[in-house]
Scaffold this active site. Structure first.
Site, PDB file in Angstrom:
ATOM      1  CB  SER A   1      -0.958  -0.043   1.189  1.00  0.00           C
ATOM      2  OG  SER A   1      -1.976   0.923   1.056  1.00  0.00           O
TER       3      SER A   1
ATOM      4  CG  ASP B   1      -6.890  -2.855  -3.651  1.00  0.00           C
ATOM      5  OD1 ASP B   1      -7.584  -2.047  -3.011  1.00  0.00           O
ATOM      6  OD2 ASP B   1      -5.661  -2.986  -3.497  1.00  0.00           O
TER       7      ASP B   1
ATOM      8  CG  HIS C   1      -5.738  -2.286  -0.019  1.00  0.00           C
ATOM      9  ND1 HIS C   1      -4.909  -1.899  -1.055  1.00  0.00           N
ATOM     10  CD2 HIS C   1      -5.249  -1.651   1.102  1.00  0.00           C
ATOM     11  CE1 HIS C   1      -3.978  -1.077  -0.603  1.00  0.00           C
ATOM     12  NE2 HIS C   1      -4.159  -0.915   0.699  1.00  0.00           N
TER      13      HIS C   1
END
Length: 413
Positions: A156, A204, A235
């Site tokens: 991320s 995601d 995610h």
């Protein structure tokens, strides 16, 4: 080139005997670690090395962390991987599962906690590089690490941090962004020179496929890169142990951190697409110093392979069959399987005439030549000999729309 023993590989779900070769650069590679890999071994949750771990105290630009390392001291130093979590996350809670897994495959891994859980991508890049400096210069296992073979991984905002670290330190050997998302959304990889892999989730909604498509397109055409999208995950896929992620990440690190061309077979083409909804590649992947051709320009392939291949007519002692392994607007990637007849061949040549608008630009595991409108591919120095009923393959990149070519194959006894 040294000729390796024939091995079995799975192609489109069918078991076929394939002549597998290993370039001399792999056999002579001083960084190569571990036994010859197989599809089962790269998907295993542990490699061949026993591992240990030590804690990293807060300081040295980090919020602390853990180092995982192979206990083997008889094979020299190992390449290293620094891992950083995403925004507001802790490595201990989310990515710690990756540490012993990667270490067991022959890497020294430092997983870090950030100075603040709200640190942005830039700060996470700074801390990744600080982690590598600490690991190679001041840690108690620094003598186990080759400081010239370092890589970064992040999830991320940490993934954006890993990509930013690659921009800042182009001497890195590899970077992997796990759903890499920049909070500001303005990250560009136009100046990237580090082999870079994206791994993302099909579902995601935080770092979306469309966002990643835009980010991936900023990579230079000459940059060695790949993008793997995992089917049906969100995610947080990287925060849970999974073999789909690791069976693509490990070959990437092995190829570019360890210069280990034994692992290219798993990515060029993708050997096992189970659980993968999309794969973009720039085959062949060429470690630094390897004499193979440079990677092809950036492409955007679709996830679906072509239909089952059909054999070509034979003009001698071999036949050839074709399948499309990737396609994208304006181009595609193909694979040709050459099969010997009832007797062994010592060399082979495959010919075809591309369809309207098709142009072959690059070939691997063979030598490309143009003969007017026709294309001729002859064996490489290491895969010309095929036993009776045995096979070998070569791949190519082409412009245009894929269609099954009419192949002819001739072999030398």
């Amino acid at each position: 080139m040294k000729r390796a023993m024939a091995a079995a590989v799975v192609v489109l779900g069918l078991l076929a005997v394939t002549v597998v070769t290993r370039p001399a650069s792999a056999a002579d590679n001083p960084y190569q670690r571990g036994p010859d890999p197989t599809l089962a071994s790269v998907a295993a949750t542990r490699g061949s090395f026993a591992t240990a771990q030590i804690s990293v105290p807060r300081g040295n630009g980090l919020g602390g962390g853990v180092i995982y390392y192979p206990t083997d001291t008889g094979q020299g130093t190992f390449g290293a991987v620094a891992i950083v979590p995403g925004y507001s996350a802790l490595f201990a809670d989310e990515e710690a599962w990756m540490g012993p897994w990667l270490a067991s495959f022959g890497f020294v891994v430092i997983g870090i906690e950030t100075n603040s859980r709200t640190d942005g991508a830039d700060a996470r890049a700074t801390q990744l590089l600080a982690a590598l400096d600490y690991l190679t210069q001041r840690s108690s296992v620094r003598d186990r690490v080759d400081p010239s073979r370092l890589s970064v991984v992040g999830h991320s905002a940490g993934g954006a941090g890993a990509l930013t670290a690659a921009l800042r330190r182009p001497s890195l050997k590899a970077a992997v962004g796990l759903a890499p998302g920049s909070p500001t959304g303005n990250l560009s990889l136009a100046d990237n020179r580090v082999p870079t892999m994206f791994i993302s989730g099909q579902r995601d909604t935080v770092v979306t496929p469309s966002y990643l498509n835009g980010l991936y397109s900023t990579l230079p055409a000459a940059a060695q890169s790949a993008w793997v999208e995992i089917t049906g995950v969100d995610h947080l896929f990287a925060t849970r142990a999974n073999t789909t992620e690791m069976r693509t990440l490990i070959p990437w690190l092995k190829i570019f951190v360890d210069n280990d061309t034994r692992y290219t077979q798993f990515l060029c083409p993708l050997m096992d697409s189970t659980g993968i909804s999309m794969y973009r590649s720039k085959c062949p992947y060429v470690p630094p110093g390897d004499p193979s051709p440079s990677p092809s320009p950036s492409v955007t392939p679709s996830p679906s392979p072509s239909v089952t291949p059909s054999p070509s007519p034979s003009t001698g002692t071999c036949t050839a069959s074709y399948r499309t392994t990737n396609s994208w607007p304006g181009g595609y990637q193909g694979e040709v399987t050459v099969t010997a007849g009832g007797s062994a061949v010592s060399g082979w040549t495959v010919r075809w005439t591309p369809g309207n608008g098709q142009t072959v630009s690059q070939v691997w595991n063979g030598t490309l030549a143009a003969d007017g409108p026709a294309v001729t591919v002859t064996n490489a120095s290491y895969n010309g000999s095929i036993p009776a009923s045995g096979t070998t393959t070569f791949g190519f990149l082409a412009g245009g729309t894929p269609s099954p070519p009419s192949l002819t194959c001739s072999g030398r006894p």
